[in-house]
Structures are given as C-alpha cells and as structure tokens.
Design an enzyme around this catalytic site. Structure first.
Site, PDB file in Angstrom:
ATOM      1  N   ARG A  97       0.810  -1.228   0.000  1.00 25.61           N
ATOM      2  CA  ARG A  97       0.000   0.000   0.000  1.00 25.61           C
ATOM      3  C   ARG A  97       0.842   1.277   0.000  1.00 25.61           C
ATOM      4  O   ARG A  97       0.478   2.250  -0.670  1.00 25.61           O
ATOM      5  CB  ARG A  97      -1.034  -0.033   1.132  1.00 25.61           C
ATOM      6  CG  ARG A  97      -2.196  -0.954   0.765  1.00 25.61           C
ATOM      7  CD  ARG A  97      -3.226  -1.153   1.846  1.00 25.61           C
ATOM      8  NE  ARG A  97      -4.280  -2.044   1.367  1.00 25.61           N
ATOM      9  CZ  ARG A  97      -5.036  -2.804   2.139  1.00 25.61           C
ATOM     10  NH1 ARG A  97      -4.865  -2.808   3.456  1.00 25.61           N
ATOM     11  NH2 ARG A  97      -5.970  -3.576   1.609  1.00 25.61           N
ATOM     12  N   ARG A 144      -0.671  30.604 -19.840  1.00 24.93           N
ATOM     13  CA  ARG A 144      -2.003  31.016 -20.297  1.00 24.93           C
ATOM     14  C   ARG A 144      -2.309  32.451 -19.858  1.00 24.93           C
ATOM     15  O   ARG A 144      -2.176  32.775 -18.678  1.00 24.93           O
ATOM     16  CB  ARG A 144      -3.031  30.043 -19.701  1.00 24.93           C
ATOM     17  CG  ARG A 144      -4.467  30.418 -19.909  1.00 24.93           C
ATOM     18  CD  ARG A 144      -4.927  30.069 -21.282  1.00 24.93           C
ATOM     19  NE  ARG A 144      -6.370  30.252 -21.405  1.00 24.93           N
ATOM     20  CZ  ARG A 144      -6.989  30.296 -22.569  1.00 24.93           C
ATOM     21  NH1 ARG A 144      -6.317  30.166 -23.689  1.00 24.93           N
ATOM     22  NH2 ARG A 144      -8.293  30.458 -22.608  1.00 24.93           N
ATOM     23  N   GLY A 168      -8.682  24.663 -17.705  1.00 23.89           N
ATOM     24  CA  GLY A 168      -9.957  25.105 -18.282  1.00 23.89           C
ATOM     25  C   GLY A 168     -10.435  24.155 -19.369  1.00 23.89           C
ATOM     26  O   GLY A 168     -10.263  22.935 -19.257  1.00 23.89           O
ATOM     27  N   GLU A 220      -6.126  -2.052  -4.556  1.00 23.46           N
ATOM     28  CA  GLU A 220      -5.334  -2.376  -3.343  1.00 23.46           C
ATOM     29  C   GLU A 220      -6.105  -2.003  -2.071  1.00 23.46           C
ATOM     30  O   GLU A 220      -5.543  -1.543  -1.076  1.00 23.46           O
ATOM     31  CB  GLU A 220      -3.946  -1.737  -3.406  1.00 23.46           C
ATOM     32  CG  GLU A 220      -3.141  -2.411  -4.513  1.00 23.46           C
ATOM     33  CD  GLU A 220      -1.650  -2.358  -4.372  1.00 23.46           C
ATOM     34  OE1 GLU A 220      -1.166  -2.244  -3.234  1.00 23.46           O
ATOM     35  OE2 GLU A 220      -0.971  -2.465  -5.405  1.00 23.46           O
TER      36      GLU A 220
HETATM   37  N1  CAA Z   1      -1.472  -8.702   8.805  1.00 22.95           N
HETATM   38  C1  CAA Z   1      -1.496  -9.996   9.260  1.00 22.95           C
HETATM   39  N2  CAA Z   1      -2.647 -10.647   9.528  1.00 22.95           N
HETATM   40  C2  CAA Z   1      -3.809  -9.984   9.340  1.00 22.95           C
HETATM   41  C3  CAA Z   1      -3.853  -8.636   8.890  1.00 22.95           C
HETATM   42  C4  CAA Z   1      -2.614  -8.004   8.622  1.00 22.95           C
HETATM   43  N3  CAA Z   1      -2.576  -6.732   8.174  1.00 22.95           N
HETATM   44  N4  CAA Z   1      -5.131  -8.243   8.786  1.00 22.95           N
HETATM   45  C5  CAA Z   1      -5.882  -9.286   9.185  1.00 22.95           C
HETATM   46  N5  CAA Z   1      -5.080 -10.334   9.504  1.00 22.95           N
HETATM   47  C6  CAA Z   1      -5.485 -11.658  10.015  1.00 22.95           C
HETATM   48  C7  CAA Z   1      -6.257 -11.463  11.316  1.00 22.95           C
HETATM   49  O1  CAA Z   1      -5.366 -11.436  12.417  1.00 22.95           O
HETATM   50  C8  CAA Z   1      -7.146 -12.680  11.334  1.00 22.95           C
HETATM   51  O2  CAA Z   1      -6.376 -13.809  11.748  1.00 22.95           O
HETATM   52  P1  CAA Z   1      -7.028 -14.984  12.654  1.00 22.95           P
HETATM   53  O3  CAA Z   1      -8.115 -15.587  11.808  1.00 22.95           O
HETATM   54  O4  CAA Z   1      -5.882 -15.908  12.882  1.00 22.95           O
HETATM   55  O5  CAA Z   1      -7.569 -14.310  13.872  1.00 22.95           O
HETATM   56  C9  CAA Z   1      -7.477 -12.904   9.857  1.00 22.95           C
HETATM   57  O6  CAA Z   1      -6.418 -12.254   9.130  1.00 22.95           O
HETATM   58  C10 CAA Z   1      -8.811 -12.330   9.457  1.00 22.95           C
HETATM   59  O7  CAA Z   1      -8.793 -10.935   9.755  1.00 22.95           O
HETATM   60  P2  CAA Z   1     -10.093 -10.035   9.792  1.00 22.95           P
HETATM   61  O8  CAA Z   1     -11.112 -10.665  10.687  1.00 22.95           O
HETATM   62  O9  CAA Z   1      -9.678  -8.631  10.075  1.00 22.95           O
HETATM   63  O10 CAA Z   1     -10.596 -10.169   8.287  1.00 22.95           O
HETATM   64  P3  CAA Z   1     -11.842  -9.540   7.576  1.00 22.95           P
HETATM   65  O11 CAA Z   1     -12.517 -10.607   6.795  1.00 22.95           O
HETATM   66  O12 CAA Z   1     -12.648  -8.712   8.523  1.00 22.95           O
HETATM   67  O13 CAA Z   1     -11.169  -8.619   6.432  1.00 22.95           O
HETATM   68  C11 CAA Z   1     -10.196  -6.674   5.489  1.00 22.95           C
HETATM   69  C12 CAA Z   1     -10.280  -7.652   6.655  1.00 22.95           C
HETATM   70  C13 CAA Z   1      -9.270  -5.606   6.009  1.00 22.95           C
HETATM   71  C14 CAA Z   1     -11.533  -6.046   5.107  1.00 22.95           C
HETATM   72  C15 CAA Z   1      -9.584  -7.410   4.269  1.00 22.95           C
HETATM   73  O14 CAA Z   1     -10.480  -8.336   3.707  1.00 22.95           O
HETATM   74  C16 CAA Z   1      -9.092  -6.473   3.191  1.00 22.95           C
HETATM   75  O15 CAA Z   1      -8.019  -5.903   3.293  1.00 22.95           O
HETATM   76  N6  CAA Z   1      -9.911  -6.298   2.110  1.00 22.95           N
HETATM   77  C17 CAA Z   1      -9.453  -5.537   0.970  1.00 22.95           C
HETATM   78  C18 CAA Z   1      -8.823  -6.438  -0.037  1.00 22.95           C
HETATM   79  C19 CAA Z   1      -7.930  -5.713  -0.979  1.00 22.95           C
HETATM   80  O16 CAA Z   1      -7.205  -4.793  -0.610  1.00 22.95           O
HETATM   81  N7  CAA Z   1      -7.936  -6.158  -2.215  1.00 22.95           N
HETATM   82  C20 CAA Z   1      -7.087  -5.576  -3.187  1.00 22.95           C
HETATM   83  C21 CAA Z   1      -6.609  -6.641  -4.103  1.00 22.95           C
HETATM   84  S1  CAA Z   1      -5.117  -6.264  -4.860  1.00 22.95           S
HETATM   85  C22 CAA Z   1      -5.401  -5.103  -6.054  1.00 22.95           C
HETATM   86  O17 CAA Z   1      -6.363  -4.441  -6.153  1.00 22.95           O
HETATM   87  C23 CAA Z   1      -4.201  -4.835  -6.793  1.00 22.95           C
HETATM   88  C24 CAA Z   1      -4.109  -4.615  -8.168  1.00 22.95           C
HETATM   89  O18 CAA Z   1      -4.621  -5.295  -9.016  1.00 22.95           O
HETATM   90  C25 CAA Z   1      -3.171  -3.549  -8.548  1.00 22.95           C
END
Ligand code: CAA
Length: 420
Positions: free
Chosen positions: A243, A268, A340, A364
């Site tokens: 990020r 301009r 503009g 992302e």
């Molecule tokens: N680091 C390590 N572990 C993490 C973490 C982190 N930053 N964030 C969460 N976890 C772990 C948690 O500790 C948890 O572990 P346990 O099950 O062992 O307890 C597990 O992951 C689940 O965590 P959450 O309950 O927080 O998960 P959630 O389902 O509520 O989702 C979210 C969290 C932040 C919404 C996540 O789904 C997210 O980031 N979503 C966005 C996805 C994204 O960014 N997609 C982009 C794709 S890439 C792209 O776009 C690129 C491109 O093409 C250029």
C-alpha cells in the site's frame, strides 16, 4: 520517529527520474490510446536494476527497501501514473514470496524477479470477492504430491505480461481462519489462461485481465510457505507492504498534475495577464502543493515503518494509501480546472492524469476499506489511553424504580462509575 533516506535510495530515485523522462513521459499518450504495455520502459527499468529495489540482497536484490520502491514509483508515476502501477505491481506480486516463501522458493524466483527476467502479478480478487478478500471461491485440492487449481480471478493487473502469478485459493472450506492458501503459478502452465482484457477509463498502458485456472496442476513445492492455510495472512501482510507503493504512485500522479498546471498557469493569458497571477488560481495551486507535500511525507513515513518492521504498519500503510490517493484525485481534478476547456481535451496531457487518478481510490483496497482498517486499529489502540478516562466527566441518573433489566447494562455501569 526519524526518517532518513539512504543514499542508495536517492540514486534509484535519480535513475527512475531519467528513465521516466526518456522512456515513460514521451510514450505515455501513445500507450494510453493504444491500451498497450510500455515494453521499452520495462526493458530499461530491468537493465538498470530497478526491479531489484524491493528484493532482499541475499536473493540478488538491492537491499529490499519499501522506501526505495516508493521513491522509484513516485518518479515513474509523475510521468505516467499507469506506468507507475505497471512497475509497482511487480512488488505486489513478489511480496507474498518475500513475506511467506520458503527458502527454496525465494532462491528459485527472487533473483529472476530482481533481474527483471520474471514480471509478477497478484491474483486475489474475484468477481464476488473484492473488499471481502476472504470470500474467495477459487479452489485448490490436493491430488497426490500436487495441487489442482480450479476457478477464475478478476482484476489481475499485469496479467499476460507477468511470468509469475501468486494465486490465492480455498484449500479448506470448513476452516474460518485457515481457509485459504497461496500458490506460485508460472505463465504457460497447462490450464492457465488469460481471459477478458478490461477496457479501462485510466491506467490503460497496464493490462488488467481475468485469469482462468482450469485444473492447473501446481507442484507441492509451489505452495507458498510449504504449508496450507496461511494464504489470507500472507495476502494481508503483502497489502501492508504494497500500500505505501500505491500511495507513492498517487503522490507521483499528484505532483505530475501539479507541475503541468504550474507550467500552463504561467503560460495562459486572460484579461491581459497570466492566469497564475490571479488569486483564485493561486489558491488552487497552493492547496494542490500543500496536499501533495503532506501526502508525500505520510507515504515516506509509512514506507520507513515497513522497512523497520514496525508493528503499527497496517494502520500507517492504510492511512498513507487513503490520504495520498484521495489527494491525487483532488489534485488531478484541480489541475484540469487550471487548464480550463483545454483540460478536457485529450490532446492536452492533463485529462489523462484525471482519468488515471480514480482507480487509486479503488484498488489495493478501496478507501472505505482503508478507513475501516484505520478505525479498527485506532479502537484497538485506545486501550493505551485509559489514563484519559479521569478527565472525561461522567453522568449519574437515578433508576426511578426501573429495574436494572429494563436499562441497558452499559448505562447502569456508566452511572455507577460516575457516582463512584
Ligand atoms: N497482517 C497480518 N494478519 C492480518 C492482517 C494483517 N494486516 N489483517 C488481518 N489479519 C489476520 C487477522 O489477524 C485474522 O487472523 P485470525 O483468523 O488468525 O484471527 C485474519 O487475518 C482475518 O482478519 P479479519 O477478521 O480482520 O478479516 P476480515 O474478513 O474482517 O477482512 C479486510 C479484513 C481488512 C476487510 C480485508 O479483507 C481487506 O483488506 N480487504 C481488501 C482487499 C484488498 O485490498 N484487495 C485488493 C486486491 S489487490 C489489487 O487491487 C491490486 C491490483 O490489481 C493492482
């Protein structure tokens, strides 16, 4: 915290600026129109070793610095935001290997990535799993000493150009926390094909495609980390590192738009004077510069936090991504305003900055997801602020005969605390 930009990172920044001026800016409009990849720029970026800036030196890289990555991406994106992501997505595709790969996996792939012999992509999102990254449907099943992947991915940036794909798939549908695993899949493996290529509003020089996995056989040694169930964690750790890079792309995009607006405002003339002499235009330019500079330092701070392995990286990276990308959209919009009517025309360069900016708030992790991540972390950290409780007055109210059952438990507790 201290922030020191190492000399080597400044050298990469200089190289990136030279490449951007020679191979990126002059070709930006052409590849935007054709919606084709800028291979000339990638060839020289690889030759100059810039694809090694995010790879650890023990695997042939340049000391693995997220700050170095950000400086390079910023320079490339200043010239063409689309090319900024065409470069940065290689870091996104490689971070899973860096954070979670086995020694053998790192030795096999990272030197090739650092030399630019293998470009990479990150296959997480699906049609029905975008923000909810855990809700994947793509499946991988163990089949002897190999895994078979079946499913499809959406929004694979760099798809088709990339040689190595980190593919996230469900390996244990019954588990909540260990449901997903990541696999390293090479271009050309049987059953792996590129599907629809998207026709996009912006960042048109980098392909964004659907990737299809029709029974792709992946050897056990390409299961990331050598153990199933670690995929979701690895994807989140990857996004924490990546990020700041997308945020740097936004800073570059904002700075590029501001620079063009400044040149144009000085050229301009209206009402017998340059428009740069008008206070309303000056206010636009001043705000654009302030916001870009603020975003830049937030990005550098988050990158330095990544390089130091700070525990609050998740929050910092989300803040940088959200703030910098909102800034890029605002600055690009205001830059069009400075131009503009000409700003709306595709033969002027600024319309492209405007079109390229929007996706920054979406990919992302949408900026709504970044705010959710920031807020979750703030609320968690609020435990460290308990000493402030004493400075916030409490209120006391009689129950007036109501039983404790009729009044929410929290309200009773608060009242009791206030009376005490
Ligand atoms: N680091 C390590 N572990 C993490 C973490 C982190 N930053 N964030 C969460 N976890 C772990 C948690 O500790 C948890 O572990 P346990 O099950 O062992 O307890 C597990 O992951 C689940 O965590 P959450 O309950 O927080 O998960 P959630 O389902 O509520 O989702 C979210 C969290 C932040 C919404 C996540 O789904 C997210 O980031 N979503 C966005 C996805 C994204 O960014 N997609 C982009 C794709 S890439 C792209 O776009 C690129 C491109 O093409 C250029």
């Amino acid at each position: 915290m201290t922030l020191e930009i190492p000399e080597t990172a400044l050298q990469w920044q200089k190289k990136a600026r030279e490449i951007a001026d020679q191979y990126v800016r002059p070709l930006a409009q052409k590849y935007d129109r054709l919606q084709e990849y800028n291979h000339e720029a990638t060839k020289i970026v690889a030759q100059e070793g810039l694809l090694g800036v995010f790879v650890p030196d023990e695997y042939g890289g340049e000391n693995s610095s997220v700050l170095g990555l950000c400086l390079v991406v910023e320079e490339l994106a200043k010239a063409d935001s689309g090319y900024g992501v065409a470069f940065a997505v290689n870091a996104l595709g490689s971070f899973p290997l860096i954070v979670g790969g086995t020694e053998e996996q790192k030795k096999k792939y990272l030197p090739k990535i650092a030399r630019g012999e293998m470009l990479t992509a990150f296959c997480l999102s699906e049609k029905f799993a975008g923000s909810d990254a855990g809700g994947l449907r793509c499946r991988a099943e163990k089949d002897g000493d190999a895994w078979t992947i079946k499913g499809e991915k959406k929004w694979t940036t760099n798809g088709g150009v990339a040689d190595l794909y980190t593919v996230f798939a469900v390996t244990d549908p019954t588990s909540k926390s260990r449901r997903i695993s990541a696999f390293l899949v090479e271009k050309g493996w049987d059953g792996f094909t590129i599907g629809k290529t998207e026709d996009k509003m912006g960042i048109r020089c980098v392909p964004v495609v659907e990737t299809h996995f029709d029974g792709v056989k992946v050897p056990e040694e390409n299961l990331l980390g050598g153990k199933p169930g670690l995929g979701f964690k690895h994807s989140m750790m990857t996004l924490d590192l990546a990020r700041p890079g997308v945020a740097a792309q936004a800073v570059g995009a904002a700075q590029g738009a501001l620079d063009l607006a400044l040149v144009y405002a000085n050229r301009r003339r209206q009402f017998g004077a340059t428009i740069a002499s008008f206070q309303m235009v000056q206010q636009l330019l001043a705000d654009m510069a302030m916001q870009t500079e603020a975003a830049r330092w937030l990005v550098y701070a988050s990158a330095a936090a990544a390089d130091r392995g700070e525990s609050n990286l998740t929050k910092r990276a989300a803040m940088a991504k959200c703030f910098a990308t909102d800034t890029a959209v605002k600055v690009a919009t205001d830059a069009v305003q400075v131009f503009g009517g000409y700003g709306f025309m595709e033969d002027y360069p600024i319309a492209k900055y405007y079109r390229d900016a929007k996706i920054l708030q979406i990919y992302e992790g949408t900026n709504q997801i970044q705010r959710l991540v920031i807020a979750r972390n703030l609320i968690k950290e609020a435990g460290q602020l308990a000493h402030l409780e004493a400075f916030i007055p409490g209120e006391w109210q009689e129950l007036y005969g109501a039983s404790d059952m009729e009044v929410p438990a929290d309200a009773v507790k608060e009242s009791e605390q206030a009376r005490a």
